[in-house]
Design a protein around this motif. Structure first.
Motif, short mmCIF file in Angstrom:
data_model
loop_
_atom_site.label_atom_id
_atom_site.label_comp_id
_atom_site.label_asym_id
_atom_site.label_seq_id
_atom_site.Cartn_x
_atom_site.Cartn_y
_atom_site.Cartn_z
N ASN A 128 6.77 -7.83 7.65
CA ASN A 128 7.93 -7.74 6.75
C ASN A 128 9.21 -7.50 7.54
N LEU A 129 9.15 -6.60 8.52
CA LEU A 129 10.35 -6.27 9.29
C LEU A 129 10.79 -7.43 10.17
N SER A 134 14.42 -12.00 10.46
CA SER A 134 14.69 -13.41 10.74
C SER A 134 15.37 -14.08 9.54
N ALA A 135 14.87 -13.80 8.34
CA ALA A 135 15.47 -14.38 7.13
C ALA A 135 16.90 -13.89 6.94
N THR A 136 17.15 -12.61 7.29
CA THR A 136 18.50 -12.06 7.16
C THR A 136 19.45 -12.66 8.19
N VAL A 163 20.38 -15.75 18.93
CA VAL A 163 19.66 -16.25 17.75
C VAL A 163 18.44 -17.04 18.18
N ILE A 164 18.60 -17.90 19.19
CA ILE A 164 17.48 -18.73 19.65
C ILE A 164 16.35 -17.88 20.20
N VAL A 170 10.12 -14.48 17.00
CA VAL A 170 9.55 -14.49 15.65
C VAL A 170 8.41 -15.50 15.56
N ALA A 171 8.63 -16.70 16.11
CA ALA A 171 7.59 -17.72 16.08
C ALA A 171 6.34 -17.27 16.82
N ALA A 172 6.53 -16.65 18.00
CA ALA A 172 5.39 -16.16 18.78
C ALA A 172 4.67 -15.02 18.05
N TYR A 173 5.44 -14.10 17.49
CA TYR A 173 4.83 -12.96 16.78
C TYR A 173 4.09 -13.44 15.54
N SER A 174 4.69 -14.37 14.82
CA SER A 174 4.06 -14.90 13.62
C SER A 174 2.74 -15.59 13.96
#
Length: 211
Positions: A128-129, A134-136, A163-164, A170-174
């Motif tokens: 969520n965090l 990332s969405a924010t 940002v990049i 985020v992509a790696a963590y996801s």
């Protein structure tokens, strides 16, 4: 003139259709067996609708040039393409976040020991965090926000590398969380008092998240 819009539509809607099939089978099997449809099912349905919304928005902008080379896109369409693509990206992040949370909630109903439950709650909170941030950032990186889809408007944006790099994280963590959530059932199912064939079937089903 290259136009990858049709190929994009085939790809995203094929994947969304496969997701819809698995979701429908999940709900059908629950109803057929007389099992209740729970919160995690509602979250997963919401995740699919967020994914479908993202795909729908991308399909819309392919009609005005998305998928073509910049030189082949009418200049008056750039603003609309940028705006809708940012909105589509936002819904894509929501879909990824909610799908992980749904499966984590499902696993919470299965595990009986304390440590795995704590770890699953850590995954739910951290996902969520991380994805929420990332969405924010997706919209907060520029002020006023209009500068995102209208680069000529007055205002300022965060440094592009920041940002990049966060998006890469985020992509790696996801992706890592997908693997972790897919592997957790192995420890649960392998010691269950069921046949080896049933174990392998359950492990195959629960490990689909790796894909």
């Amino acid at each position: 003139m290259d136009d990858y819009g049709p190929r994009l539509n085939v790809t995203i809607w094929s994947l969304t259709g496969v997701a819809a099939l698995f979701l429908a089978l999940r709900i059908y099997c629950k109803v057929w067996r007389g099992r209740p449809v729970r919160w995690e099912d509602a979250v997963l349905v919401a995740s699919w609708f967020a994914l479908a919304t993202s795909c729908g928005l991308l399909s819309v902008i392919t009609t005005i040039g998305y998928g073509k080379h910049n030189a082949d896109i009418p200049p008056e369409n750039f603003t609309s393409i940028l705006l809708v693509s940012y909105i589509a990206g936002f819904f894509s992040i929501l879909a990824a976040c909610w799908s992980k949370i749904s499966f984590a909630i499902t696993l919470l109903r299965i595990v009986t020991t304390h440590r795995p439950k704590v770890f699953l709650w850590f995954i739910i909170v951290s996902v969520n965090l991380v994805l929420g941030a990332s969405a924010t950032i997706h919209f907060a990186q520029c002020w006023p926000t209009e500068r995102l889809w209208n680069p000529h408007s007055p205002g300022s944006c965060w440094p592009r590398p920041v940002v990049i790099h966060y998006n890469i994280f985020v992509a790696a963590y996801s992706g890592f969380m997908d693997i972790v959530l897919a592997l957790i059932p192995w420890a649960i199912v392998w010691d269950a008092a069921i046949s080896k064939r049933e174990k392998l079937s359950a492990l195959f089903a629960t490990s689909m998240g790796i894909l």
